[in-house]
Design an enzyme around this catalytic site. Sequence first.
Site, PDB file in Angstrom:
ATOM      1  N   LYS A   1      38.159  47.879  42.444  1.00  0.00           N
ATOM      2  CA  LYS A   1      38.186  46.988  43.752  1.00  0.00           C
ATOM      3  C   LYS A   1      39.322  46.600  44.290  1.00  0.00           C
ATOM      4  O   LYS A   1      39.617  46.385  45.664  1.00  0.00           O
ATOM      5  CB  LYS A   1      36.639  46.009  43.689  1.00  0.00           C
ATOM      6  CG  LYS A   1      36.629  45.294  45.176  1.00  0.00           C
ATOM      7  CD  LYS A   1      36.185  46.382  46.128  1.00  0.00           C
ATOM      8  CE  LYS A   1      36.273  45.669  47.784  1.00  0.00           C
ATOM      9  NZ  LYS A   1      34.927  44.642  47.723  1.00  0.00           N
TER      10      LYS A   1
ATOM     11  N   LYS B   1      41.082  36.939  50.993  1.00  0.00           N
ATOM     12  CA  LYS B   1      40.661  36.240  49.617  1.00  0.00           C
ATOM     13  C   LYS B   1      40.824  37.564  48.757  1.00  0.00           C
ATOM     14  O   LYS B   1      41.033  37.204  47.420  1.00  0.00           O
ATOM     15  CB  LYS B   1      39.097  35.934  50.034  1.00  0.00           C
ATOM     16  CG  LYS B   1      38.281  35.441  48.579  1.00  0.00           C
ATOM     17  CD  LYS B   1      37.738  36.536  48.019  1.00  0.00           C
ATOM     18  CE  LYS B   1      36.421  36.954  48.536  1.00  0.00           C
ATOM     19  NZ  LYS B   1      35.528  37.900  47.392  1.00  0.00           N
TER      20      LYS B   1
END
Lengths: 288, 288
Positions: A172, A240
């Site tokens: 990811k 983030k």
Amino acid sequence: MADIGFIGLGIMGLPMARNLAQAGHQLHVWARRPETLQAIETDPRFTVHASPAQVAAATQAVFTIVADTPDVEAVLFAEQGILAGARPGLIVIDMSTASAEATRRFAELLAAKGVDMLDAPVSGGEVGAIQGNLSIMVGGKPAVFEAIKPFFALMGKNIVHVGSHGAGQVAKACNQIVVGVTIEAVAEALTFAQAHGVDAGKVREALLGGFAGSRILDIHGRRMLEDDYRPGFKATLHAKDMRIVAQGMAAHDLTLPCTELVGEKMQTLAHGEWAESDSSALYKLLKH
Amino acid sequence: MADIGFIGLGIMGLPMARNLAQAGHQLHVWARRPETLQAIETDPRFTVHASPAQVAAATQAVFTIVADTPDVEAVLFAEQGILAGARPGLIVIDMSTASAEATRRFAELLAAKGVDMLDAPVSGGEVGAIQGNLSIMVGGKPAVFEAIKPFFALMGKNIVHVGSHGAGQVAKACNQIVVGVTIEAVAEALTFAQAHGVDAGKVREALLGGFAGSRILDIHGRRMLEDDYRPGFKATLHAKDMRIVAQGMAAHDLTLPCTELVGEKMQTLAHGEWAESDSSALYKLLKH
């Protein structure tokens, strides 16, 4: 049909949980903020519990999808967290985007109590969550992956078992690197075209057919040209994720120059007027 | 069937000229280096001339595809260059990758003598040149583009009239920005995966299905994982194109940080052991 725990009924989690319920499963849920439960409180396929511990006690598999690494840690290990209610044999599937290093530590702590973990972050956004065609990148033991795969298939299409604990989170992170840097590549190219007085829409069209072609050039490139930054994927969330990438780089003493550069730009974007916009608003940070 | 000039029978130019000849056109050629002519000297569809001026005198359209901006300038404006032999109404189609600013100047100088020009750089490499499916990015007058389009269709598939003089070169520069920066994005992501001890091939597979998917991740990503840098597109050529990009940035006082960074890395690559390798060897410059 199974009793499944699901914690994190947000923009992504709610449609994902609904796709599991739609297949006939009974969902056991808890929410940190009670207002989150309004969407499902009259739905008989959902049972609300008072804590993650109670969700764990009622089920054999708990899915979590929360905002960041500390949120994952709290849901797992707080006083009334999942571990507090877990019996040996429970499987926790964390679909949040979180630190790979922390994920490996969480998996060890859970394994010591007989609880198995998969990390299974997703890509594809709210639309993918609703349509059940997310990409799901999975880390953990092969047998546990096989056991959970039928549930993944209700939420996603491109489901890859990448490797052991943390490998899903590493994939990811790589995804967010490629997406972020490619957005910047497209933004810089379209800026180059406009500075030369050339129709950037024509340039995008010319490039789509060749080696420069990508979903980013297609979709995010169009957002830039139409000046339409409705998310999509919010700059705050991409920022983030890039902080998680930066942690992973620091942990392995890595120097990745474009990733660092885009990571910094994404923080700038997330702390300015474009914070709630799609992260392709990186285009706005270039001088025009 | 037409008499067509063609100058620049290199890796790209030779198969492109052959595709024109294959359609029945007579090719009038000149080569700076006589050995270049060996490939076509027994081919009755090719007529060899002693200078670009003679090629121009024998034809109504001359295609050029040479190495760099100064080579284009020489072929056009040297003592025995194209302009010296051109009659009013001649069309020059420069398919080299060259500076957009210089191209605009060349077009003006030619127009003053009644000669029309198109800039029409290509993308797709030697394979695309052989198969006749290049992307062709065109700048110049619409009527001239329409007149030449049937010839472009013999060499390419994705043929876009981007705008006026120089617009094709601007699009090509944008193409090289996106390709170069996306190669770096993929290289950095795969490096991140490997530093974490994760199978980078599995990561590539997981990412191909989502927003990170691109031809670069597919083809160049595979080259990196297989450690096979046979070109493809040589680092020296990509470095030359990035110098043209840098000139364009300087001309318009542009700051494009990832483009600059990749441009510098490409120069490093082109002056080291990977100079003749595919430009995806950028991967080799990252610490592993």
